[in-house]
Scaffold this motif. Structure first.
Motif, PDB file in Angstrom:
ATOM      1  N   LEU A 164      45.585  -4.022  75.599  1.00 26.37           N
ATOM      2  CA  LEU A 164      46.654  -3.158  76.079  1.00 26.37           C
ATOM      3  C   LEU A 164      46.252  -1.697  76.025  1.00 26.37           C
ATOM      4  O   LEU A 164      47.040  -0.812  76.351  1.00 26.37           O
ATOM      5  CB  LEU A 164      47.905  -3.371  75.227  1.00 26.37           C
ATOM      6  CG  LEU A 164      48.556  -4.739  75.331  1.00 26.37           C
ATOM      7  CD1 LEU A 164      49.666  -4.886  74.315  1.00 26.37           C
ATOM      8  CD2 LEU A 164      49.105  -4.951  76.733  1.00 26.37           C
TER       9      LEU A 164
ATOM     10  N   MET B 173      55.942  -0.328  76.069  1.00 22.83           N
ATOM     11  CA  MET B 173      54.999  -1.412  75.792  1.00 22.83           C
ATOM     12  C   MET B 173      55.050  -1.790  74.310  1.00 22.83           C
ATOM     13  O   MET B 173      54.936  -2.956  73.955  1.00 22.83           O
ATOM     14  CB  MET B 173      53.583  -1.010  76.178  1.00 22.83           C
ATOM     15  CG  MET B 173      53.354  -0.923  77.671  1.00 22.83           C
ATOM     16  SD  MET B 173      53.867  -2.379  78.581  1.00 22.83           S
ATOM     17  CE  MET B 173      52.553  -3.518  78.171  1.00 22.83           C
TER      18      MET B 173
ATOM     19  N   TYR C 181      54.971  -2.552  85.314  1.00 24.37           N
ATOM     20  CA  TYR C 181      54.212  -2.853  84.110  1.00 24.37           C
ATOM     21  C   TYR C 181      55.077  -3.594  83.105  1.00 24.37           C
ATOM     22  O   TYR C 181      56.302  -3.477  83.106  1.00 24.37           O
ATOM     23  CB  TYR C 181      53.636  -1.579  83.496  1.00 24.37           C
ATOM     24  CG  TYR C 181      54.673  -0.615  82.962  1.00 24.37           C
ATOM     25  CD1 TYR C 181      55.485   0.109  83.835  1.00 24.37           C
ATOM     26  CD2 TYR C 181      54.863  -0.446  81.600  1.00 24.37           C
ATOM     27  CE1 TYR C 181      56.434   0.983  83.355  1.00 24.37           C
ATOM     28  CE2 TYR C 181      55.812   0.429  81.113  1.00 24.37           C
ATOM     29  CZ  TYR C 181      56.595   1.138  81.987  1.00 24.37           C
ATOM     30  OH  TYR C 181      57.541   2.003  81.524  1.00 24.37           O
ATOM     31  N   GLY C 182      54.423  -4.360  82.273  1.00 27.89           N
ATOM     32  CA  GLY C 182      55.124  -5.142  81.274  1.00 27.89           C
ATOM     33  C   GLY C 182      54.129  -6.082  80.637  1.00 27.89           C
ATOM     34  O   GLY C 182      53.040  -6.302  81.183  1.00 27.89           O
ATOM     35  N   HIS C 183      54.514  -6.649  79.488  1.00 30.10           N
ATOM     36  CA  HIS C 183      53.570  -7.507  78.779  1.00 30.10           C
ATOM     37  C   HIS C 183      53.207  -8.740  79.603  1.00 30.10           C
ATOM     38  O   HIS C 183      53.881  -9.068  80.568  1.00 30.10           O
ATOM     39  CB  HIS C 183      54.158  -7.923  77.435  1.00 30.10           C
ATOM     40  CG  HIS C 183      54.000  -6.858  76.413  1.00 30.10           C
ATOM     41  ND1 HIS C 183      52.852  -6.710  75.697  1.00 30.10           N
ATOM     42  CD2 HIS C 183      54.828  -5.877  76.006  1.00 30.10           C
ATOM     43  CE1 HIS C 183      52.972  -5.685  74.880  1.00 30.10           C
ATOM     44  NE2 HIS C 183      54.168  -5.154  75.057  1.00 30.10           N
ATOM     45  N   ARG C 184      52.174  -9.383  79.126  1.00 29.81           N
ATOM     46  CA  ARG C 184      51.728 -10.616  79.763  1.00 29.81           C
ATOM     47  C   ARG C 184      52.898 -11.603  79.874  1.00 29.81           C
ATOM     48  O   ARG C 184      53.726 -11.684  78.973  1.00 29.81           O
ATOM     49  CB  ARG C 184      50.654 -11.233  78.858  1.00 29.81           C
ATOM     50  CG  ARG C 184      49.484 -11.807  79.586  1.00 29.81           C
ATOM     51  CD  ARG C 184      48.514 -12.403  78.598  1.00 29.81           C
ATOM     52  NE  ARG C 184      47.810 -11.387  77.841  1.00 29.81           N
ATOM     53  CZ  ARG C 184      47.165 -11.646  76.691  1.00 29.81           C
ATOM     54  NH1 ARG C 184      47.190 -12.851  76.168  1.00 29.81           N
ATOM     55  NH2 ARG C 184      46.522 -10.701  76.078  1.00 29.81           N
TER      56      ARG C 184
ATOM     57  N   HIS D 134      59.611  -0.888  84.702  1.00 32.31           N
ATOM     58  CA  HIS D 134      59.219  -1.632  83.508  1.00 32.31           C
ATOM     59  C   HIS D 134      59.867  -3.002  83.478  1.00 32.31           C
ATOM     60  O   HIS D 134      61.069  -3.125  83.728  1.00 32.31           O
ATOM     61  CB  HIS D 134      59.619  -0.835  82.268  1.00 32.31           C
ATOM     62  CG  HIS D 134      59.253  -1.509  80.987  1.00 32.31           C
ATOM     63  ND1 HIS D 134      60.124  -1.627  79.927  1.00 32.31           N
ATOM     64  CD2 HIS D 134      58.113  -2.111  80.602  1.00 32.31           C
ATOM     65  CE1 HIS D 134      59.512  -2.272  78.948  1.00 32.31           C
ATOM     66  NE2 HIS D 134      58.304  -2.574  79.330  1.00 32.31           N
TER      67      HIS D 134
ATOM     68  N   ARG E 179      54.567 -13.933  71.819  1.00 33.24           N
ATOM     69  CA  ARG E 179      55.780 -13.880  72.637  1.00 33.24           C
ATOM     70  C   ARG E 179      55.460 -14.188  74.074  1.00 33.24           C
ATOM     71  O   ARG E 179      56.257 -13.934  74.955  1.00 33.24           O
ATOM     72  CB  ARG E 179      56.377 -12.483  72.542  1.00 33.24           C
ATOM     73  CG  ARG E 179      56.744 -12.193  71.136  1.00 33.24           C
ATOM     74  CD  ARG E 179      57.247 -10.815  70.961  1.00 33.24           C
ATOM     75  NE  ARG E 179      57.738 -10.704  69.606  1.00 33.24           N
ATOM     76  CZ  ARG E 179      58.557  -9.801  69.193  1.00 33.24           C
ATOM     77  NH1 ARG E 179      59.001  -8.893  70.011  1.00 33.24           N
ATOM     78  NH2 ARG E 179      58.941  -9.781  67.946  1.00 33.24           N
TER      79      ARG E 179
ATOM     80  N   GLU F 153      49.490  -4.855  82.861  1.00 30.88           N
ATOM     81  CA  GLU F 153      50.075  -4.876  81.517  1.00 30.88           C
ATOM     82  C   GLU F 153      49.667  -3.624  80.743  1.00 30.88           C
ATOM     83  O   GLU F 153      49.805  -3.559  79.538  1.00 30.88           O
ATOM     84  CB  GLU F 153      49.706  -6.154  80.762  1.00 30.88           C
ATOM     85  CG  GLU F 153      48.241  -6.474  80.752  1.00 30.88           C
ATOM     86  CD  GLU F 153      47.935  -7.653  79.831  1.00 30.88           C
ATOM     87  OE1 GLU F 153      48.690  -7.911  78.900  1.00 30.88           O
ATOM     88  OE2 GLU F 153      46.892  -8.292  80.058  1.00 30.88           O
TER      89      GLU F 153
ATOM     90  N   ASP G  22      59.885  -7.082  77.683  1.00 30.03           N
ATOM     91  CA  ASP G  22      59.551  -8.407  77.156  1.00 30.03           C
ATOM     92  C   ASP G  22      60.826  -9.229  77.031  1.00 30.03           C
ATOM     93  O   ASP G  22      61.904  -8.691  76.812  1.00 30.03           O
ATOM     94  CB  ASP G  22      58.895  -8.251  75.795  1.00 30.03           C
ATOM     95  CG  ASP G  22      59.630  -7.240  74.933  1.00 30.03           C
ATOM     96  OD1 ASP G  22      59.641  -6.057  75.312  1.00 30.03           O
ATOM     97  OD2 ASP G  22      60.235  -7.633  73.915  1.00 30.03           O
TER      98      ASP G  22
END
Ligand SMILES: Nc1ncnc2c1ncn2[C@@H]1O[C@H](COP(=O)(O)OP(=O)(O)OP(=O)(O)O)[C@@H](O)[C@H]1O
Ligand SMILES: Nc1ncnc2c1ncn2[C@@H]1O[C@H](COP(=O)(O)OP(=O)(O)O)[C@@H](O)[C@H]1O
Ligand SMILES: [Mg+2]
Ligand SMILES: [Mg+2]
Lengths: 454, 445
Positions: free
Chosen positions: A402, A337, B50-53, B187, B229, B168, B190
């Motif tokens: 987060l 992350m 899971y991973g960023h927005r 995962h 990002r 996230e 990004d």
């Protein structure tokens, strides 16, 4: 008379399709590779997704015998009993019980005699729901109708009494299975547990209570009056596996049964698995897994990841597959992350790290973090990252979302956002590792992170 | 691309369609498909993605489910305010509305599993069923056993069903104390700058060339990439500012290829957009209007947040100033600031040994009412209103959230307050009453 059908314990385990298949086909049928791979996937997936009981239990003979004997006494002689099966997650507690029940069912005397009630602490989250479920599984809904009972005990007694009706002089033995047993201890007054143990101890009706739990300290959760009615029989599943045995287990878990339709393919596959397990790099990886967990479940996850890489184009498992699967299992999710943070967010994390170093882990607020960041910018006379406070605030909030930072408990909602006290949930090494992996990380920021003082 | 095309059991044409719709996510989609296996085979009980927005989690799941026509239920944990809604949606998607109506009024997990099993025995799965949970982190806030039960739903309902959780937040922050069935972790990294460039460039405006649009995206990323990002946000910003970018072209001042001139023209606008649109201080519509009337009132652009619109009565302003001073100055310095004849005292005289951190870093401290009033009377000089009206003004400041009341259990009768405004804000207020507040702040001595 009531018609009593037993709870369908095994219906979920998939039909043995490959065995049926093998009978239909000629002895040494040759199947196309595509078909073989399909069969391999089918058989191994059932195994790794834990949808099939193993034909033979490995390494738990004593426990198996113990439990089988205990339940047989209830089923045949109507002796009441209670027992707990205790062991870590994925060690095979449920499987042990299911296998015992499967084999017990094969005995003719048991088949007609034993009733089963299966409860799970995750589902029956209070005793009212549990009682409803018991009634349902004993098919007594109609008998109960809309009778009102004074107490839980009265209700349970009525249910057990109802089983007696008909031309029997004594009632049918009932097996109560409580999976995730520890969760039942959180129910109000432990009413269900108290009553079940009470019945089992006072021999009002022949019942066996089997609790399944992963908590070693489970007895401490029980109230005194409940504990005193429990037989204190425990069956432990603590693995004393050594590494050689572990390797053997990997091999058996991956190998195909004799009933596989294409004998030649099965032989080749099994030989391939053998060579895989003998590979030096594979052994190293497996040693790492062995050191972190010995249970079936985590091994299944690893092997599932390997299996997913098997296709018609690549019909074997290669050492590289296992290495890759292992890499996925051990991936540091938090570091993953961190990789996706914006440079501003990363800078804030570094500033927090410095504050943590200087103030020895005391919590901080946004103002302090921003100030620390500005000090760095000032020293470097770097104007590239001069963001206005609201932009910084938004980045800070994203970090909170987060859960990389967490508000200190009790710091009330009344505080302005920029003064709310926070703590970093990352440790030093995670930050440094993330920095190494960060794409195109500016050197001065790297240096700033590594310097001893902010 | 090839990673996506070799999955026996799925239609090849459809797989091609999937690949086209998922640029830069072929690896992840391929990985998912191989974990899912052929439709009739068992799939792993639970998968945690899971991973960023805006890293494409929902997008990939949506495309896979729709294009390959898999049996699925997509549930957003934001929309499912009660677990009853969640259960209903799942049963509805898999077994139709009759099944959903079998649930009792406020259903428990036990009811859900019972109905599911009953339905499932009537219409057993020929193919894997998928439950996709969006924003899965919210599951942690509901009934504790819900998450654990979903993770091992396959075992509980005895069906070929897979639960896919999207979040996230890293899995480590989900695991219950006593453990649970561990899902497979996947995962979604990004998007890199060049991947963002590639994806964003796909939305090329029909009346302009691809190269021109791509140059625009490049400039946009140059400005925003260091703070943001988020693909969704960037796409929004790109759409919003494109017409401004094209302006010089329409006026015939520059050619499409003259990137440098175009850059010079757009860059200040993008910077301004960062202050306003990115922070959501103005809506996109307002921003478009503002761009039109741009030159006339460039000054009025900034800070349209609610705070600047507050019009306070004269005394309230002084009360707020006094509150600010009381919050950020140590009480022992009050004499120095507010006693008329204090003589000359330097800061060092009341600097305590360990006092290094400025109060503007630590935030406002609570103060009692009498201290506030003492400071108030000394800063407002002469014309003072009756005390009663002062009290009502204090309570209206609390209502406006400019003052915060801090309650202490042990001192019920003596409430304490904190000032809840920023330095910029109080300076602006002070200016309107000609009060030089900085002179009275200990931190700036
Ligand atoms: N003795 C054994 N021999 C072979 N396979 C086993 C044995 N014990 C367990 N397994 C396999 O390990 C897997 C996990 O076992 P099981 O589901 O019984 O674990 P558990 O202890 O009940 O876990 P949890 O605490 O999470 O419920 C099953 O797929 C089962 O087939
Ligand atoms: N690889 C991609 N190609 C095209 N569009 C994408 C891609 N990844 C994400 N998007 C778009 O970005 C937006 C956000 O993606 P989404 O899947 O909702 O993100 P999240 O990871 O937050 O669920 C969606 O509108 C989607 O269409
Ligand atoms: Mg179990
Ligand atoms: Mg999403």
């Amino acid at each position: 008379m009531l018609k009593l059908t037993c709870f369908p314990t095994f219906s979920h385990f998939a039909v043995d399709s490959h065995i049926i298949m093998s009978k239909r086909k000629a002895r040494d049928a040759h199947l196309p590779v595509g078909e073989c791979i399909k069969q391999v996937q089918q058989i191994l997936r059932e195994r790794f997704c834990e949808r099939r009981l193993p034909d033979r239990l490995e390494g738990v003979e004593a426990q198996y015998k113990h439990l089988l004997e205990l339940l047989r006494r209830t089923a045949i002689h109507g002796e009441s009993n209670s027992v707990l099966i205790v062991g870590p997650r994925g060690a095979g507690k449920t499987t042990l019980l299911q296998c015992v029940l499967r084999d017990l069912q094969k005995e003719e005397k048991v088949q007609k005699n034993l009733l089963q009630v299966h409860l799970n602490g995750l589902l029956q989250t209070d005793d009212r729901i549990a009682l409803k479920e018991i009634t349902r599984q004993l098919h007594l809904e109609n008998v109960v109708g809309d009778k009102v009972f004074g107490s839980f005990a009265e209700n349970l007694a009525f249910l057990l009494e109802a089983l007696k009706k008909g031309n029997r002089s004594s009632s049918c033995p009932v097996l109560f299975v409580l999976d995730e047993f520890d969760l039942f201890a959180h129910h109000k007054n432990q009413t269900l547990l108290y009553n079940l143990f009470d019945v089992s101890q006072s021999a009002q009706a022949p019942i066996a209570v089997v609790g399944v739990t992963c908590r070693l300290d489970v007895l401490e959760l029980l109230e005194k009056r409940v504990k005193s009615r429990f037989s204190h029989r425990q069956i432990h599943l603590l693995s004393s596996l050594n590494f050689t045995q572990y390797l053997e287990r990997v091999w058996t878990q991956l190998s195909l049964p004799d009933s596989f339709p294409d004998k030649k393919f099965a032989q080749e596959w099994n030989a391939g698995v053998k060579t895989l397990c003998e590979d030096k790099s594979v052994e190293e990886v497996l040693q790492r897994h062995f050191n972190s967990s010995k249970d079936f479940r985590s091994l299944h996850m690893l092997l599932m990841l390997c299996l997913s890489r098997v296709s018609v184009a690549k019909p074997t498992i290669k050492p590289a597959d296992l290495l890759e699967a292992s890499r996925m299992c051990f991936a540091d999710t938090t570091a993953n992350m961190l990789h996706g943070l914006s440079i501003l967010e990363l800078c804030l994390v570094i500033a927090m790290k410095h504050l943590n170093d200087v103030y020895e882990g005391e919590p901080f607020n946004l103002q302090m973090v921003h100030n620390e960041f500005k000090k760095f910018l000032h020293r470097k006379s770097n104007s590239m990252y001069n963001f206005e406070q609201p932009v910084v605030m938004k980045a800070f909030e994203h970090l909170q979302q987060l859960e990389l930072i967490r508000p200190v408990d009790g710091s009330s909602a009344k505080v302005q956002r920029e003064y709310q006290l926070m703590r970093l949930t990352l440790d030093h090494s995670q930050i440094m590792e993330a920095l190494q992996k960060y794409p195109q990380c500016p050197t001065d920021i790297k240096q700033w992170a590594m310097s001893a003082f902010g | 691309m090839t990673a996506l095309l070799q999955h026996p059991g799925y239609d090849e044409e459809r797989l091609k369609g999937v690949a086209e719709k998922l640029p830069c996510r072929e690896v992840q989609a391929g990985m998912l498909l191989s974990l899912m296996g052929q439709p009739h085979q068992y799939s792993y009980p639970s998968i945690f993605i899971y991973g960023h927005r805006a890293s494409g989690k929902s997008h990939v799941m949506h495309v896979l489910m729709k294009e390959l026509e898999l049996s699925h239920a997509t549930v957003s944990c934001v929309e499912c305010v009660s677990i009853a809604l969640l259960f209903e949606q799942v049963l509805l998607s898999f077994f139709g509305c009759d099944a959903a109506s079998l649930l009792p009024r406020s259903p428990s997990l036990s009811d859900f599993v019972r109905v599911y099993r009953q339905q499932c025995s009537q219409s057993p799965a020929k193919q894997t069923r998928y439950i996709v949970m969006e924003k899965a982190e919210l599951l942690r806030d509901t009934d504790a056993s819900l998450l654990s039960a979903l993770l091992r739903l396959q075992e509980l309902v005895e069906d070929n069903v897979t639960v896919i959780l999207l979040s996230e937040i890293a899995w480590d922050k989900f695991r219950p104390n006593t453990g649970c069935f561990e899902p497979l972790l996947l995962h979604f990294p990004d998007y890199s700058k060049s991947e963002l460039q590639q994806i964003l460039s796909q939305n090329v405006h029909p009346s302009y060339s691809a190269g021109f649009y791509s140059a625009y995206i490049n400039i946009l990323l140059g400005v925003f990439y260091s703070v943001c990002r988020d693909l969704r946000e960037l796409r929004h910003l790109a759409a919003l500012n494109f017409s401004k970018f094209c302006e010089p072209l329409a006026e015939g001042k520059v050619k499409e290829t003259d990137t440098h001139k175009l850059w010079k023209h757009i860059e200040p606008h993008l910077k301004k957009a960062m202050q306003t649109v990115y922070l959501r201080e103005v809506s996109s519509l307002q921003w478009e209007q503002m761009q039109q009337m741009e030159e006339e009132e460039a000054g009025a652009l900034r800070g349209l947040s609610a705070h600047t619109h507050v019009e306070l009565p004269y005394y309230s302003k002084f009360l707020l100033i006094a509150a600010y001073l009381a919050s950020y100055n140590p009480a022992r310095t009050d004499k120095r600031f507010f006693l008329k004849h204090h003589g000359k005292i330097r800061k060092t005289n009341f600097l305590k040994k360990n006092e290094k951190t400025s109060n503007h870093l630590l935030g406002p401290k609570p103060f009692p009412l009498d201290r506030l009033l003492a400071i108030f009377y000394s800063v407002v000089d002469s014309r003072v209103a009756p005390t009663a009206s002062i009290f009502s003004q204090i309570s209206s400041l609390v209502t406006l959230q400019l003052l915060a009341q801090v309650s202490h259990d042990d001192q019920l009768d003596a409430p304490k307050y904190k000032c809840a405004v920023s330095l910029d804000f109080i300076c602006a207020i002070a200016r309107t009453v000609n009060f030089d507040i900085v002179k009275y702040l200990y931190d700036f001595l």
